[in-house]
Design an enzyme around this catalytic site. Structure first.
Site, PDB file in Angstrom:
ATOM      1  N   ASP A  64       0.861  -1.183   0.000  1.00  0.00           N
ATOM      2  CA  ASP A  64       0.000   0.000   0.000  1.00  0.00           C
ATOM      3  C   ASP A  64       0.900   1.237   0.000  1.00  0.00           C
ATOM      4  O   ASP A  64       1.663   1.456   0.944  1.00  0.00           O
ATOM      5  CB  ASP A  64      -0.899  -0.030   1.247  1.00  0.00           C
ATOM      6  CG  ASP A  64      -1.809   1.182   1.322  1.00  0.00           C
ATOM      7  OD1 ASP A  64      -2.501   1.449   0.334  1.00  0.00           O
ATOM      8  OD2 ASP A  64      -1.804   1.878   2.353  1.00  0.00           O
ATOM      9  N   THR A  97      -2.735   5.269  -4.168  1.00  0.00           N
ATOM     10  CA  THR A  97      -1.681   5.988  -3.437  1.00  0.00           C
ATOM     11  C   THR A  97      -0.312   5.752  -4.065  1.00  0.00           C
ATOM     12  O   THR A  97       0.548   6.624  -4.018  1.00  0.00           O
ATOM     13  CB  THR A  97      -1.661   5.559  -1.959  1.00  0.00           C
ATOM     14  OG1 THR A  97      -1.737   4.141  -1.889  1.00  0.00           O
ATOM     15  CG2 THR A  97      -2.814   6.160  -1.200  1.00  0.00           C
ATOM     16  N   THR A  98      -0.100   4.552  -4.652  1.00  0.00           N
ATOM     17  CA  THR A  98       1.170   4.289  -5.336  1.00  0.00           C
ATOM     18  C   THR A  98       1.177   5.023  -6.680  1.00  0.00           C
ATOM     19  O   THR A  98       2.157   5.667  -7.052  1.00  0.00           O
ATOM     20  CB  THR A  98       1.356   2.774  -5.566  1.00  0.00           C
ATOM     21  OG1 THR A  98       1.144   2.087  -4.334  1.00  0.00           O
ATOM     22  CG2 THR A  98       2.739   2.452  -6.080  1.00  0.00           C
ATOM     23  N   ASP A 399      -8.935   0.125   1.867  1.00  0.00           N
ATOM     24  CA  ASP A 399      -8.864   0.595   0.480  1.00  0.00           C
ATOM     25  C   ASP A 399     -10.119   0.231  -0.291  1.00  0.00           C
ATOM     26  O   ASP A 399     -10.649   1.031  -1.059  1.00  0.00           O
ATOM     27  CB  ASP A 399      -7.632  -0.005  -0.226  1.00  0.00           C
ATOM     28  CG  ASP A 399      -6.366   0.784   0.086  1.00  0.00           C
ATOM     29  OD1 ASP A 399      -6.449   1.660   0.970  1.00  0.00           O
ATOM     30  OD2 ASP A 399      -5.321   0.536  -0.527  1.00  0.00           O
TER      31      ASP A 399
END
Length: 531
Positions: A64, A97-98, A399
């Site tokens: 994550d 988020t990545t 998520d």
């Protein structure tokens, strides 16, 4: 012989050294790119996981993006901005988020090229802003509308989010669970807003992720306080949430009382007994048979004596309820917290069919089910065989919940698998040819930077990135806007038909936030350290 200094002409006096400003800008961009490169390998379903060892000796295994950059000890101020960027994406969309950090890193690399070509940072910044607005329009045009009644599409979207996680093999269980949890807390009066604080995730060690379940009610990860043999199961429960202590009062000032004989000692103990008995009689008079007691920092919430009397009165006690859980509990039970014994009234109680202590894994939990007039909340009990799996299951579920929340607030789906990025790159590339001067040159670089997502997806899946991205470009040029990389099959397919979908909000938010972050970094030309 002494050197004679040449007279300085007025022309040379206006010279300002810009070398330092360029060095600072390059150093900032390089530091931010280093963070982006560090987490680039964890992008996509075939991305690698990171093992993070913290200073306290704790080990975390995750892919994550927000968790990775949060736990990294980043010292360089510009690199910290990428950490904040990931947090912003987590707050805005919960997923991607990545992606957002990888896009920002790629944009910064293109900015280095533009700066070395002699283009002014402000020109680059303004062009990026225009390009990001255009990008959001292109993404919105690609999106497919969705209805909340279409449960299958919601589950597909949640599954896509879980596919890149450590617990991806459990996506068939966690995705429907996330959808049901979010839909159960949607308020018909405010259908576009979902507060994820209304979904409580309780982690319990033991069992496997398969044993994860959603409970319509409350779960406490603690035992019933039955030191004196009180009840552990109550049917037709009348529940009170109290914020006062059932124990003898303490003096207001620090002092000690010296007791010289047994008669005085008996008087003190008798007073204590009478005080506690008086309180318990008032509680019992309202018909209350379950007590949830808030954790106290001033004195013991309950003593052995008060537990003994409560057990005699057949009242089930759960003590040490955290202060920040009170709001969730009272909302679920549809009751009011009671701050003083004098205010203990029947109308402030909550009602449930059953409160019972259940053995689970190594310990016990308390379950409250069948709540009358239950508020719009739900509880998810996450199980796992060890702490690493348990923590990652919780992060993955968060998520998935965020993805469903995005779809509730902005009801559009978009293809995944690098399809939106390659389509953006193609359309912005075509748009850059219409623009004049430096602006067109900058937008072209923005378009090229977006190819990093499909390139990285292919690279992480062990495919040939150049071949894949070239073929993707060709397919999109022929009008197949939903073609993307199918990493499972190792080829290019229509990604919508493969059910690889994500909320539009995740993509638009990633574009906007990444561009904002890059523009801020470009405008910095000096770092001032204040000691």
């Amino acid at each position: 012989m002494a050197a004679v200094s040449a007279p300085r002409s007025s022309k040379t006096e206006s010279y300002i050294d810009n070398k330092r400003k360029e060095d600072i800008r390059h150093a900032n961009i390089k530091a931010a790119c280093a963070v982006a490169d560090a987490i680039r390998t964890s992008l996509g379903p075939k991305g690698m996981d990171k093992m993070i060892s913290t200073a306290s000796g704790e080990v975390i295994i995750t892919n994550d993006g927000a968790t990775i950059v949060n736990k990294m000890e980043v010292l360089q101020p510009a690199a910290k901005m990428l950490v904040e960027l990931s947090k912003s994406q987590d707050a805005a969309a919960g997923d991607g988020t990545t992606t957002v950090v990888v896009i920002a890193g790629s944009l910064l690399k293109q900015c280095l090229t533009l700066l070395s070509s002699g283009i002014h940072p402000t020109v680059i910044s303004d062009s990026l802003h225009k390009a990001s607005i255009k990008a959001v329009d292109v993404l919105t045009a690609m999106a497919v509308p969705l209805e909340l009644t279409d449960r299958d599409s919601l589950i597909k979207s949640a599954s896509t989010s879980l596919n890149s996680k450590v617990v991806s093999q459990y996506s068939s269980l966690l995705a429907p669970l996330a959808v049901d949890a979010v839909l159960s807390v949607v308020d018909p009066a405010k259908p576009d807003l979902v507060d994820l604080r209304d979904i409580k995730i309780v982690k319990k060690l033991g069992g496997t992720v398969d044993d994860t379940e959603m409970v319509r009610g409350l779960i406490f990860d603690k035992k019933v306080s039955h030191a004196a043999g009180g009840p552990t199961r109550v049917e037709n429960a009348k529940i009170a949430v109290i914020q006062f202590q059932i124990s003898p009062p303490k003096t207001d000032i620090e002092q000690s009382i010296v007791v010289s004989d047994y008669a005085q000692m008996d008087r003190i103990l008798k007073e204590e007994r009478n005080y506690i008995l008086g309180m318990i009689k008032k509680i019992k008079a309202t018909g209350c048979n379950v007590l949830l007691i808030q954790k106290s920092i001033l004195r013991d919430a309950v003593t052995d004596l008060s537990l003994h009397y409560l057990a005699k009165a057949k009242i089930l006690v759960i003590k040490d309820v955290e202060r920040d859980e009170i709001e969730f509990i009272t909302k679920t039970l549809n009751c009011l917290p009671i701050a003083n014994i004098e205010h203990f009234k029947e109308e402030k109680l909550g009602y449930a069919d059953l409160v019972e202590e259940v053995s689970l894994g190594d310990g016990k939990i308390v379950k409250i089910t069948g709540i009358k007039d239950m508020g719009r909340t739900t509880t998810v009990l996450v199980r796992g065989s060890n702490h690493l799996v348990l923590d990652e299951a919780e992060r993955s579920l968060h998520d998935a919940l965020c993805v469903v929340r995005c779809l509730v607030s902005k009801r559009f789906l978009i293809a995944g698998g690098g399809a939106p990025e390659i389509e953006l790159s193609r359309q912005l590339g075509a748009w850059s040819k219409v623009l004049h001067g430096m602006e067109g040159y900058c937008v072209k670089s923005f378009a090229e930077a977006l190819e990093v997502i499909p390139y990285t997806l292919a690279e992480n899946a062990g495919l040939n990135p150049i071949t894949i991205v070239t073929e993707l470009r060709n397919r999109h040029a022929q009008g197949e806007i939903n073609t993307g990389i199918n990493v499972r099959k190792g080829q290019i397919t229509n990604i919508l038909e493969e059910n690889v979908v994500q909320p539009l909000l995740v993509s638009t938010s990633a574009m906007t936030l990444a561009t904002e972050c890059v523009r801020m970094l470009l405008k910095i030309d000096d770092i001032v350290t204040v000691r």
